[in-house]
Scaffold this active site. Structure first.
Site, short mmCIF file in Angstrom:
data_model
loop_
_atom_site.label_atom_id
_atom_site.label_comp_id
_atom_site.label_asym_id
_atom_site.label_seq_id
_atom_site.Cartn_x
_atom_site.Cartn_y
_atom_site.Cartn_z
CG ASP A 8 -0.42 -3.69 -4.86
OD1 ASP A 8 -0.61 -2.96 -3.86
OD2 ASP A 8 -1.03 -3.53 -5.92
CB SER A 9 -4.34 -4.89 -2.84
OG SER A 9 -4.18 -3.77 -3.69
CB CYS A 71 0.47 -2.22 -1.11
SG CYS A 71 -1.25 -1.81 -0.74
CD GLU A 156 -6.45 -4.13 -9.20
OE1 GLU A 156 -6.87 -5.28 -9.39
OE2 GLU A 156 -5.26 -3.88 -8.91
CB CYS A 190 -2.17 4.75 -4.50
SG CYS A 190 -2.94 3.20 -5.06
CB THR A 191 1.97 0.90 -5.84
OG1 THR A 191 0.96 -0.01 -5.39
CG2 THR A 191 2.92 1.21 -4.70
CG HIS A 192 -3.35 0.28 -8.18
ND1 HIS A 192 -2.92 -0.29 -7.02
CD2 HIS A 192 -4.11 -0.66 -8.80
CE1 HIS A 192 -3.40 -1.53 -6.93
NE2 HIS A 192 -4.12 -1.78 -8.01
N1 DGL Z 1 -1.75 -0.15 -4.61
C1 DGL Z 1 -2.19 0.03 -3.28
C2 DGL Z 1 -1.59 1.23 -2.63
O1 DGL Z 1 -0.47 1.58 -2.95
C3 DGL Z 1 -3.62 -0.11 -2.92
C4 DGL Z 1 -4.67 -0.31 -3.83
C5 DGL Z 1 -5.91 -0.87 -3.20
O2 DGL Z 1 -5.97 -2.08 -3.06
O3 DGL Z 1 -6.81 -0.09 -2.84
O4 DGL Z 1 -2.19 1.83 -1.78
#
Ligand code: DGL
Length: 272
Positions: A8-9, A71, A156, A190-192
């Site tokens: 992931d990022s 991600c 983050e 989005c995984t966040h």
């Molecule tokens: N967690 C990532 C996703 O699922 C991206 C977050 C990001 O770096 O913007 O899209």
């Protein structure tokens, strides 16, 4: 023989990794967070492709045989290129899988009104990946996307539970539900975003289903490994976990423990 790589990022992929390790605890895992270059969600197609490709190559260099792009932004923008252009040249026995397809596969069984909303980064939403995949499998479903560019920075920076987050969370939920009031299922694309789940829940009607991807991606991986014994045989099973970050190891260890509810050891790495 090698481990399963999870990329992931930043921290978001840990919400996927957590469910995967609970479903498939016996495997070895290497998690890579490109925190130094996160967020990816506001970056161009070319940049996300290049960064994701570099990260995947890093995980292969670390001995991984299978990499999960945990991600959505990377899955939306880079997965197809890596699968179709890079892997055949590099080593056709290596695999890279994403998170969008497994999510889309179950969505028809979840939505009753057949009106689905997708919350994601600017990159994921502008790629229209969910619309394209859902239209392909379930043409009767209406899909509305909403880019939420402030949500990843909130996570983050560990501000996901703060009152300051309310404004940005509410704003996008009100907007997407005004675009299509018949939506009964919101995909956290989005995984966040699972970290924002409680806050999101507080701003939407109780009868709307919030779909977080972790369990579904874990279940889909388990199924993949049953259907692909040739890959499963390449994966080592000593239940080890390694965590790599391109940013500060202390910051990663501190924040990751919020996602995983346990302390972890982190290694510094660089990718280029
Ligand atoms: N967690 C990532 C996703 O699922 C991206 C977050 C990001 O770096 O913007 O899209």
């Amino acid at each position: 023989m090698g481990a399963i790589g999870i990329f992931d990022s930043g921290y978001g992929g840990l919400t996927i990794f957590d469910k995967i390790q609970k479903t498939l605890p016996q495997y070895d895992y290497v998690y890579l967070g490109d925190n130094a270059r996160a967020p990816y969600g506001t970056r161009s197609f070319d940049v996300v492709c290049r960064f994701t490709r570099q990260a995947v190559m890093k995980l292969f260099d670390e001995g991984c045989r299978l990499v999960i792009l945990a991600c959505n932004t990377a899955s939306a923008k880079a997965l197809r290129n890596i699968q179709q252009k890079d892997l055949p040249q590099l080593d056709p026995s290596l695999r890279v899988l994403g998170v969008i397809r497994p999510t889309v596969e179950v969505i028809d069984g979840i939505s009753r009104t057949k009106h689905v909303g997708v919350l994601g980064t600017t990159g994921t939403i502008s790629s229209q990946s969910y619309q394209i995949e859902i239209r392909h499998l379930f043409p009767h479903i209406t899909v509305t996307g909403e880019a939420c560019p402030m949500w990843v920075p909130l996570v983050e920076n560990n501000e996901f539970a703060s009152p300051g987050a309310d404004y940005f969370v509410k704003k996008h939920l009100v907007h997407i539900l005004s675009l299509d009031p018949e939506i009964d299922t919101l995909i956290l694309g989005c995984t966040h975003y699972p970290l924002l789940l409680d806050k999101i829940r507080s701003f939407i009607p109780a009868d709307i289903t919030l779909f977080a991807q972790g369990e579904r991606v874990a279940e889909s991986l388990a199924d993949y490994l049953i259907r692909h014994p040739e890959m499963d045989e390449q994966l080592t099973k000593r239940a080890s976990r390694r965590f790599l970050t391109t940013e500060s190891v202390d910051k990663f260890a501190g924040t990751a423990s919020l996602f995983l509810h346990q302390p972890i050891e982190v290694e510094q790495t660089s990718i280029s």
